[in-house]
Design a protein around this motif. Structure first.
Motif, short mmCIF file in Angstrom:
data_model
loop_
_atom_site.label_atom_id
_atom_site.label_comp_id
_atom_site.label_asym_id
_atom_site.label_seq_id
_atom_site.Cartn_x
_atom_site.Cartn_y
_atom_site.Cartn_z
N LEU A 158 48.01 -16.10 59.64
CA LEU A 158 48.60 -15.27 58.61
C LEU A 158 47.74 -15.33 57.36
N ALA A 159 47.37 -14.16 56.84
CA ALA A 159 46.40 -14.13 55.74
C ALA A 159 46.75 -13.06 54.72
N PRO A 160 47.75 -13.30 53.86
CA PRO A 160 48.01 -12.34 52.78
C PRO A 160 46.85 -12.37 51.77
N ASN A 161 46.73 -11.31 51.01
CA ASN A 161 45.68 -11.27 49.99
C ASN A 161 45.89 -12.31 48.91
N ALA A 162 47.15 -12.67 48.69
CA ALA A 162 47.51 -13.69 47.70
C ALA A 162 48.87 -14.23 48.09
N ALA A 206 53.86 -12.25 43.65
CA ALA A 206 54.81 -11.16 43.87
C ALA A 206 56.05 -11.67 44.59
N VAL A 207 57.19 -11.07 44.27
CA VAL A 207 58.44 -11.34 44.97
C VAL A 207 58.92 -10.04 45.59
N VAL A 208 59.10 -10.05 46.91
CA VAL A 208 59.49 -8.85 47.65
C VAL A 208 60.91 -9.03 48.17
N PHE A 209 61.79 -8.13 47.78
CA PHE A 209 63.15 -8.10 48.32
C PHE A 209 63.16 -7.14 49.51
N LEU A 210 63.77 -7.57 50.62
CA LEU A 210 63.66 -6.85 51.88
C LEU A 210 64.75 -5.81 52.12
N GLY A 211 65.51 -5.45 51.09
CA GLY A 211 66.50 -4.39 51.25
C GLY A 211 67.88 -4.89 51.60
N ASP A 212 68.82 -3.95 51.71
CA ASP A 212 70.24 -4.21 51.93
C ASP A 212 70.81 -5.03 50.78
N TYR A 213 70.86 -4.39 49.63
CA TYR A 213 71.44 -4.99 48.43
C TYR A 213 72.93 -4.67 48.33
N VAL A 214 73.37 -3.60 49.00
CA VAL A 214 74.74 -3.11 48.85
C VAL A 214 75.51 -3.28 50.16
N MET A 263 62.55 3.63 45.77
CA MET A 263 62.23 2.40 46.50
C MET A 263 61.34 2.70 47.70
N PRO A 264 60.25 1.97 47.88
CA PRO A 264 59.43 2.15 49.08
C PRO A 264 60.10 1.55 50.30
N VAL A 265 59.65 1.95 51.48
CA VAL A 265 60.21 1.39 52.72
C VAL A 265 59.32 0.30 53.30
N SER A 266 58.16 0.05 52.71
CA SER A 266 57.30 -1.00 53.24
C SER A 266 56.34 -1.48 52.15
N TRP A 267 55.72 -2.63 52.41
CA TRP A 267 54.72 -3.21 51.52
C TRP A 267 53.78 -4.05 52.36
N LYS A 268 52.50 -3.99 52.10
CA LYS A 268 51.53 -4.70 52.92
C LYS A 268 50.56 -5.47 52.04
N THR A 269 50.21 -6.67 52.50
CA THR A 269 49.19 -7.47 51.85
C THR A 269 48.41 -8.21 52.93
N GLY A 270 47.10 -8.02 52.97
CA GLY A 270 46.31 -8.65 54.02
C GLY A 270 46.79 -8.21 55.40
#
Length: 256
Positions: free
Chosen positions: A24-28, A59-67, A164-171
């Motif tokens: 696993l290799a995220p950019n940061a 960065a902090v990523v929330f994965l959805g389903d807040y409601v 809100m985006p549906v995805s996010w990618k790093t590395g």
């Protein structure tokens, strides 16, 4: 109180369960937080466990389903919206299928309303002080209900939900609410897959070596399996909101 998993040390553990996957290799380094579902009190508890040097600002990523489902969707949305305007670090809020259902209700209340109400929308409406009798939820009354909710949300909050985006990618790490279809390239993933987990492929590792981080599927404890990381521990029912810190070759889980 921190609930560190017995098989994860505080400093993180190497990923070893899927030897076919690349490291696993995220950019940061970054953090990901699982499904909240109206469990407002748990947000600050989980955020208080993020311990970065001031210069890192991971960065902090929330994965959805807040409601939906939980008792305080209104409070959760308000708290996350306020957080989105905090400049202390990057905050990424991904859309989940429950946010999509709410937006579908705003757009087409008579067609999308019955399913959303059954799937947790009643709890969301109640958190905004909107009562929903079980009878008379028809093509005449559902638009009125939508109009009331839209007024309670306000333009700014609705606009924030829509962008809100549906995805996010790093590395080589890809994050979405419901994961990916391993049989398809990332560019070919549909919103049905990313929001609902509707896939044609088997639940094996991706051939392109991309790790998938998701919520949506409730697990008793966070899991790493076949190149996928699952972080939804059913916060609204269990009181356990789970997060993870990702860095080169390591995942460190923590929860409320």
């Amino acid at each position: 109180m921190k609930r560190w998993l017995s098989y994860i040390s505080r400093t993180g553990s190497p990923i070893e369960d899927v030897p076919k996957m690349p490291e696993l290799a995220p950019n940061a380094p970054f953090y990901a937080i699982g499904d909240i579902h109206g469990s407002t009190a748990l947000i600050r508890k989980i955020l208080s466990q993020i311990e970065d040097p001031p210069a890192l600002r991971a960065a902090v990523v929330f994965l959805g389903d807040y409601v939906d489902r939980g008792e305080d969707s209104a409070g959760t949305l308000a708290q996350l919206y306020d957080l989105s305007r905090d400049t202390s670090r990057p905050w990424i809020f991904l859309r989940g299928n429950h946010e999509q259902m709410l937006l579908d209700f705003l757009d087409s209340p008579d067609t999308a309303g019955p399913f959303w109400l059954m799937a947790g929308g009643r709890q969301t409406l109640a958190s905004f002080g909107i009562g929903t009798p079980w009878q008379n939820m028809d093509a005449e009354n559902l638009p009125r209900l939508r109009d009331t909710l839209r007024e309670k949300l306000g333009r700014d909050l609705e606009a924030w939900l829509r962008q809100m985006p549906v995805s996010w990618k790093t590395g080589n790490v890809f994050l979405s609410h419901a994961g990916t279809d391993p049989a398809l390239e990332l560019e070919a993933q549909t919103n049905d897959t990313l929001l609902w987990g509707k896939t044609r492929g088997k639940a094996g590792p991706r051939a392109d070596g991309i790790w998938s981080v998701q919520g949506h599927v409730i697990v008793e404890t966070p899991q790493i399996s076949n190149g996928r990381v699952f972080l939804d521990t059913g916060a609204y029912a269990t009181g356990i909101l789970t997060a993870a810190r990702f860095e080169q070759g390591k995942v460190n889980f923590f929860s409320t």
